[in-house]
Design a protein around this motif. Sequence first.
Motif, PDB file in Angstrom:
ATOM      1  N   VAL A   1      -0.130   8.329  15.832  1.00  0.00           N
ATOM      2  CA  VAL A   1      -0.820   8.761  14.610  1.00  0.00           C
ATOM      3  C   VAL A   1      -0.273   8.013  13.392  1.00  0.00           C
ATOM      4  O   VAL A   1      -1.014   7.611  12.501  1.00  0.00           O
ATOM      5  CB  VAL A   1      -0.673  10.292  14.413  1.00  0.00           C
TER       6      VAL A   1
ATOM      7  N   TYR B   1      -1.340   4.522   7.468  1.00  0.00           N
ATOM      8  CA  TYR B   1      -1.519   3.387   6.580  1.00  0.00           C
ATOM      9  C   TYR B   1      -2.988   3.200   6.221  1.00  0.00           C
ATOM     10  O   TYR B   1      -3.347   2.938   5.074  1.00  0.00           O
ATOM     11  CB  TYR B   1      -0.955   2.169   7.309  1.00  0.00           C
ATOM     12  N   ASN B   2      -3.863   3.373   7.227  1.00  0.00           N
ATOM     13  CA  ASN B   2      -5.304   3.208   7.014  1.00  0.00           C
ATOM     14  C   ASN B   2      -5.830   4.099   5.915  1.00  0.00           C
ATOM     15  O   ASN B   2      -6.692   3.709   5.132  1.00  0.00           O
ATOM     16  CB  ASN B   2      -6.085   3.552   8.299  1.00  0.00           C
ATOM     17  N   ILE B   3      -5.318   5.326   5.898  1.00  0.00           N
ATOM     18  CA  ILE B   3      -5.840   6.289   4.920  1.00  0.00           C
ATOM     19  C   ILE B   3      -5.476   5.865   3.505  1.00  0.00           C
ATOM     20  O   ILE B   3      -6.248   6.057   2.575  1.00  0.00           O
ATOM     21  CB  ILE B   3      -5.258   7.678   5.177  1.00  0.00           C
TER      22      ILE B   3
ATOM     23  N   LEU C   1      -6.233  13.447   7.519  1.00  0.00           N
ATOM     24  CA  LEU C   1      -5.826  13.210   8.905  1.00  0.00           C
ATOM     25  C   LEU C   1      -6.117  14.442   9.750  1.00  0.00           C
ATOM     26  O   LEU C   1      -6.497  14.346  10.913  1.00  0.00           O
ATOM     27  CB  LEU C   1      -4.321  12.963   8.974  1.00  0.00           C
TER      28      LEU C   1
ATOM     29  N   TYR D   1      -1.836   5.019  11.961  1.00  0.00           N
ATOM     30  CA  TYR D   1      -3.083   5.165  11.219  1.00  0.00           C
ATOM     31  C   TYR D   1      -2.903   5.735   9.820  1.00  0.00           C
ATOM     32  O   TYR D   1      -3.839   5.720   9.028  1.00  0.00           O
ATOM     33  CB  TYR D   1      -4.074   6.019  12.015  1.00  0.00           C
TER      34      TYR D   1
ATOM     35  N   LEU E   1      -5.073   2.838   2.480  1.00  0.00           N
ATOM     36  CA  LEU E   1      -5.591   1.506   2.169  1.00  0.00           C
ATOM     37  C   LEU E   1      -6.649   1.483   1.077  1.00  0.00           C
ATOM     38  O   LEU E   1      -6.668   0.586   0.253  1.00  0.00           O
ATOM     39  CB  LEU E   1      -6.215   0.881   3.424  1.00  0.00           C
ATOM     40  N   THR E   2      -7.572   2.436   1.092  1.00  0.00           N
ATOM     41  CA  THR E   2      -8.685   2.348   0.142  1.00  0.00           C
ATOM     42  C   THR E   2      -8.241   2.623  -1.301  1.00  0.00           C
ATOM     43  O   THR E   2      -9.012   2.417  -2.230  1.00  0.00           O
ATOM     44  CB  THR E   2      -9.849   3.288   0.515  1.00  0.00           C
ATOM     45  N   ASP E   3      -6.978   3.065  -1.481  1.00  0.00           N
ATOM     46  CA  ASP E   3      -6.467   3.187  -2.854  1.00  0.00           C
ATOM     47  C   ASP E   3      -5.939   1.847  -3.356  1.00  0.00           C
ATOM     48  O   ASP E   3      -5.504   1.752  -4.505  1.00  0.00           O
ATOM     49  CB  ASP E   3      -5.293   4.176  -2.917  1.00  0.00           C
ATOM     50  N   SER E   4      -5.893   0.840  -2.498  1.00  0.00           N
ATOM     51  CA  SER E   4      -5.210  -0.442  -2.764  1.00  0.00           C
ATOM     52  C   SER E   4      -3.704  -0.215  -2.854  1.00  0.00           C
ATOM     53  O   SER E   4      -3.000  -0.418  -1.896  1.00  0.00           O
ATOM     54  CB  SER E   4      -5.713  -1.130  -4.031  1.00  0.00           C
TER      55      SER E   4
ATOM     56  N   THR F   1       0.808  -1.226   0.000  1.00  0.00           N
ATOM     57  CA  THR F   1       0.000   0.000   0.000  1.00  0.00           C
ATOM     58  C   THR F   1       0.837   1.270   0.000  1.00  0.00           C
ATOM     59  O   THR F   1       0.520   2.235  -0.686  1.00  0.00           O
ATOM     60  CB  THR F   1      -0.918   0.003   1.236  1.00  0.00           C
TER      61      THR F   1
END
Lengths: 479, 519
Positions: A319, A324-326, A153, A322, A328-331, A109
């Motif tokens: 912080v 990484y979480n942001i 963020l 997290y 994630l939705t881009d794959s 990612t």
Amino acid sequence: MSFLSVREISPKVRSINPTELEPLVKRAAQIKTELTQGVRKSYKDVIDVCWGDPHRGGVKPLTFVRQVLAACMYPQLIHSDKLPVDVRRRAQRLLDVCDGESVGSYTATAGIPYIRSNLARFISRRDGGVPSSPENIFLSSGSQISLTHVLKLLIHNQASLPIGVLTPMSTYSTFKMAVEGLGGAVIPYYLEEERGWELRVEELRRVLREFKDVCNPVALYVINPGNPTGHVQSRTSIEEVIRFAAEERLFLMADEVYQDSIFGEDTEFVSYKKVLSEMGPPLSHQVELASFHSVSKGFMGECGLRGGYVELVNLDPEVKKYIYNIFLTDSSPAVTGQLALDLMVNPPRPGDPSYPVYAQEIKTIKAMLVHNMSRVLEVLNNIPGISCQPITGGAFILPRLHLPQGAVRKAEELGMQPDLWYCKLLLEEAGVCVGPGCEYGQKEGTYHIRLRVLTPVDTMEEVLRRLKNFHLNFLKEFS
Amino acid sequence: MNKRHYIRNSSQDLRLFRWFSAKQCALPTPKMTENGLGHREKVLNMNTMNPNVKRVEYAVRGPIVQRAVQIEKELKEGVKKPFSEVIKANIGDAHAMGQKPITFFRQVVALCAYPDLLEDNKFPDDAKNRARRILQSCGGGSLGAYSASTGIEVIRQDVARYIEKRDGGIPSNPDNIYLSTGASDAIVTMLKLLTSGEGKTRSGVMISIPQYPLYSAALAELAAVQISYYLDEDKCWGLDVSELRRAVEAAREHCKPRALCIINPGNPTGQVQSRQCIEDVIRFAAEERLFLMADEVYQDNVYAEGCQFHSFKKVLFEMGPEYSNTVELASFHSTSKCYMGECGFRGGYMEVINMDPQVKLQLTKLVSVRLCPPIPGQVLLDLVVNPPRPDEPSYATFIKERTANLEILAEKAKLTEQIFNTVSGIRCNPVQGAMYTFPRLTLPEKAIAAAKEKGQAPDMFYCMKLLEETGICLVPGSGFGQRDGTHHFRMTILPATEKLKIVLENIRAFHKRFTEEFS
């Protein structure tokens, strides 16, 4: 009645101010079509110096970059002796770090680890040895995406006041749109035109004082070298900004995508990270910074490949988990963009077979910028009613239009911003497409146009010729 | 200068009123020692960070994958394990598992990337013609120029033609086509667009359980409400409208249902919905006035006999004007799956049907913020919708490669179902389509207790143990959603056939061991 009507649409999306360029660009495309259909005009083609898109404007891609990419996309080329040895070796090296040796695979990612490491090494080299860790580097499909992710963020709607982001006037519109789209508020700060578009901390202070009761300022966005101003910040200026961010507890976002476009004599780009590090503790450990870079500008100009990265400095370790979480939705980021980033930070070196061609291409682009910059200043500053600050970097110039009162009145009658109206007329009558100052933000009562200087020399010459003719006629008509 | 000019929001927005009447939000104060220095709280800390970010989870790349990556590192460093490689059967990435790209596609993108190759006689003429046509539509004849934010016009036209052909002639307007950075980009954009409200007025979005966790992640980040509807495992993951009705009625108490998402063929479940089911869903969406989002990225991945892909758009239009003039639909497709598996190119599109023109303007504005999708991905998409024709030189190789890829997937789908169903304690529905199997596990009580002690979902416990003992990386069913008290995992059917056989055998052996260990 629609199931989904505008009322139900996210208010944040509705609040995004659309770009002024859309109608201009549409009309430019229409005129191009009209010309191919044989409609008579006083010009034979439309010249677009509006976008920050060098290839569209006629600048050629770098041969080495395109050869490596082609070989990565179609690996049979690695065994063909039509491509130089170093190209083939690099393509193989890059394919080795792609899953299944294919650029069609997803990647991690945050980006291919090998490339993140190379970026870290590049950053450290650039900054005279200041350490850089791959763990703090996140790749994305273009810097717009990583800018938006960092904003995500910072911006939330939990408080009663919107989160504010100090944003330079002038700046390109999609950053402002990104802030608005997340429900944040753009806090505009003005650059000092008379001093070459300098950033003055007094202005930042003034603006904070003024906006502190209507929003919660959390971040300070700077663009260095400036877009569209072409201003390259001095080390002193950067130190002042860093100190200010520390005092006022602002998260610093440094957009440095034009860092390779430096052409002023005695001008040097120094990164925010380097300056921060050299300021020593406590600031060097405290000030939170996100630095952005991309393959879209500089010598590569590969806007369409969508390659960018953000380096995060001094972020809260909690912080960071997290971040990484942001992403994630881009794959994962587009692989072609990731590869281009690697090629940007690891170009051919002296002794490599591809080096002579590469060096020549760089030299040509540099010479183009230097030539255009001085030519543009020379021509524009000699046209009555146009004045232009010198630029030392970036890809654009932002000349000021001193419009006659008659023209301003006419524009107001038409319900248009005067510089947008000027741009429309320039397009219709001279076939030149430039950006209006109102698009980027400017002091009230001032008018500007933005032209891309990263343009082939003869195109630039033609633009200046047409602009001069148009402007002189314009003055005649409206004085 | 007017402050209000800049701090702008839509005119009906209450926040404008609140801004001028509310007190400033208190920022956490920095901790100072006596001399004014010392430990300062960060500007961006856990209190000030956007809280929605904390809620985002995406099991496909979650903790189990992070452990798998760690194990790979350990293997490289020479640490001894009962296996020599990690097999990442967690992600739908065909190339990573050894599937070869389609030759024609890669030839054309390479020609576009480095047009000097147009002089190379090793490339077929049809590939060169395609490249020339595409380059003509790129600014400055280069892949490196931005395109319009909705995508290159000629490619959008080609996509529209493809859709028309696929759907038996039902017209498709290029103006309704938005190219995107993979289908995910378009899906998230739509969700962003239709998310609004606070508290009980928050937008609710229906999504299947099990689901592809992009949806739940995006909804969490947007603070929208996820309205879960259960697929019926006993009916091969079929969908019953009565379940949709149950879910939406319950949801109306605490949110405003706005959209219904459906993945067909399904991920992770692989079911291919029948035409009747699709009609029922459309009728339901019409009755409940829900915006339909049809994720059809696996449309070429249909294996089971008697199953056929029906596009939501086609069915909608065949239901007549009462529906085809009113139901609002967005259909999604991408270059990542099917027979080409080009995930890394990030190519995709969505087609919007019957969207309110004002809403469409907002959508167009929204996509412009991210500038444009990667041009190589747009090019690849163009080739997917416009592959070699039977009269073209590259056709023979193309059709051979395409057919082979899909046939092999079909074989592996069958093989997987067969082998898993020989294992006592594993029950596997037929893999009708897509790229995954989502078998149900019977886990001993002791194992469930052990998992609880570790604070893990039982199927996560199972999958972690499987990873440590065999190097096989799967995703636990809890990452996709499942009925309470049931346990599953998702495995891709992508490893090469010989490797897949070994994987299936290893899982069978592991399951036996596991059951014995915890009996």
